[in-house]
Scaffold this active site. Structure first.
Site, short mmCIF file in Angstrom:
data_model
loop_
_atom_site.label_atom_id
_atom_site.label_comp_id
_atom_site.label_asym_id
_atom_site.label_seq_id
_atom_site.Cartn_x
_atom_site.Cartn_y
_atom_site.Cartn_z
N GLU A 42 38.61 81.11 46.90
CA GLU A 42 38.13 79.76 47.09
C GLU A 42 39.05 79.02 45.77
O GLU A 42 39.17 79.14 44.88
CB GLU A 42 36.86 79.72 46.65
CG GLU A 42 36.02 78.28 46.82
CD GLU A 42 34.89 78.31 46.22
OE1 GLU A 42 34.16 77.10 46.61
OE2 GLU A 42 34.09 79.12 45.71
N LYS A 115 33.12 73.28 53.70
CA LYS A 115 31.92 73.67 53.17
C LYS A 115 30.70 73.02 53.39
O LYS A 115 30.59 72.01 52.86
CB LYS A 115 32.08 74.06 51.57
CG LYS A 115 30.90 74.93 51.07
CD LYS A 115 31.61 75.31 49.52
CE LYS A 115 30.58 76.16 48.83
NZ LYS A 115 30.99 76.30 47.31
N CYS A 152 31.92 80.56 50.10
CA CYS A 152 31.20 80.97 48.95
C CYS A 152 29.82 80.73 49.12
O CYS A 152 28.93 81.55 49.54
CB CYS A 152 31.65 80.18 47.34
SG CYS A 152 31.30 80.72 45.76
#
Length: 301
Positions: A42, A115, A152
């Site tokens: 990331e 995300k 994540c």
């Protein structure tokens, strides 16, 4: 169909050009080892700038079509004939996203994910920088199979993994930045972090690939240490390859997607799952718009 995947991990500094060079070197080394889909961590272009709140960091963001890094890795993907999910800080109009461009083996952008779950903890100040993603969870066709990519904090939500697999994802990829906790220095979440994603593999009967960064990073008086431990599982959640907590490098594993598909079909979890009973998942408190037995009209009111 056999597919060889790679997970990479590296340390990052404020020498952005050096970070990108290092990432490309890992991609090339992974490709020479036979990898066809290669995962970078990331936000690898810079240190994890979300350690604290600094307005100037918004200047690190770029539009998808204008990102020199994305263009560079498109050329690398085309040259090496590899698939690259590339994490980047995206600027789109007045919004900013923690995003991934999924670059196919011919260099074109096959998918674009933003995300969805944005964390807010000490040294993980992401809500200051990122809007919640608006793409939804995706399964993207590539030369080497249909894949799902989330980022994540997304990896802690089983619904995200299930949504991608329901759309046909055959492998799940999670670029990550996770390490020490500012106010809980005794907490080591590495095993928990790995276990939750191994659970996604086992519950959905698909392999999982995770990439985390390594090294110590700081901003002002705040700092943290990332614990690496990138890994690859098979479709039962069994570990195929695991990195250590501090070394830069890459892992590879060869996955038999046909075998995984047959096992997934025979295991019956998608035959027997009951979305008609999961209305509580459409709520935050498990109650509103749901009577405990049936969702009300399939939507939250």
């Amino acid at each position: 169909m056999n597919v060889t995947v790679a997970s990479t991990q590296m340390a990052c500094s404020w020498d952005i050009a050096a970070n990108i060079d290092r990432a490309e070197r890992l991609v090339r080394e992974s490709a020479r080892a036979g990898a066809q889909i290669i995962l970078l961590q990331e936000l690898f272009e810079t240190p994890y700038f979300c350690i604290d709140v600094q307005e100037q960091h918004f200047g690190l963001a770029h539009a998808l079509q204008e990102s020199a890094t994305i263009k560079r890795f498109q050329a690398v993907a085309r040259e090496l004939e590899v698939v690259l999910p590339v994490s980047f800080f995206e600027h789109a109009g007045l919004a900013y996203y923690n995003a991934v461009a999924i670059i196919d083996a011919d260099g074109r952008i096959a998918g674009h994910y933003r995300k969805s779950h944005i964390p807010q903890f000490p040294v993980y100040e992401e809500k200051y920088y990122f809007s919640p993603g608006d793409t939804g969870f995706l399964a993207v066709d590539t030369r080497y199979g249909r894949i799902g990519v989330a980022v994540c904090w997304d990896q802690w939500f089983p619904e995200a993994a299930r949504a991608m697999v329901l759309q046909g994802a055959e492998i799940l990829f999670y670029p990550t930045a996770i390490g020490s906790e500012l106010y809980s220095p005794e907490l080591d979440s590495k095993d928990h972090w790995q276990t939750v994603m191994r659970g996604h593999a086992a519950a959905n009967v698909v392999p999982v690939v995770a990439s985390n960064r390594v090294g110590k990073e700081s901003s002002g008086e705040l700092g943290m240490e990332f614990y690496g431990s990138s890994f690859i599982t098979d479709c039962t959640g069994a570990m195929l390859a695991t990195a250590d907590r501090s070394s830069e490098g890459f892992l590879t594993a060869t996955l038999d997607l046909d075998s995984s598909r047959e096992y997934r079909r025979s295991w019956g979890v998608f035959r027997d799952h009951r979305p008609d009973l999961y209305g509580a998942l459409l709520t935050l408190d498990g109650k509103h718009g749901f009577d405990g037995k049936h969702a009300t009209s399939g939507r939250v009111t």
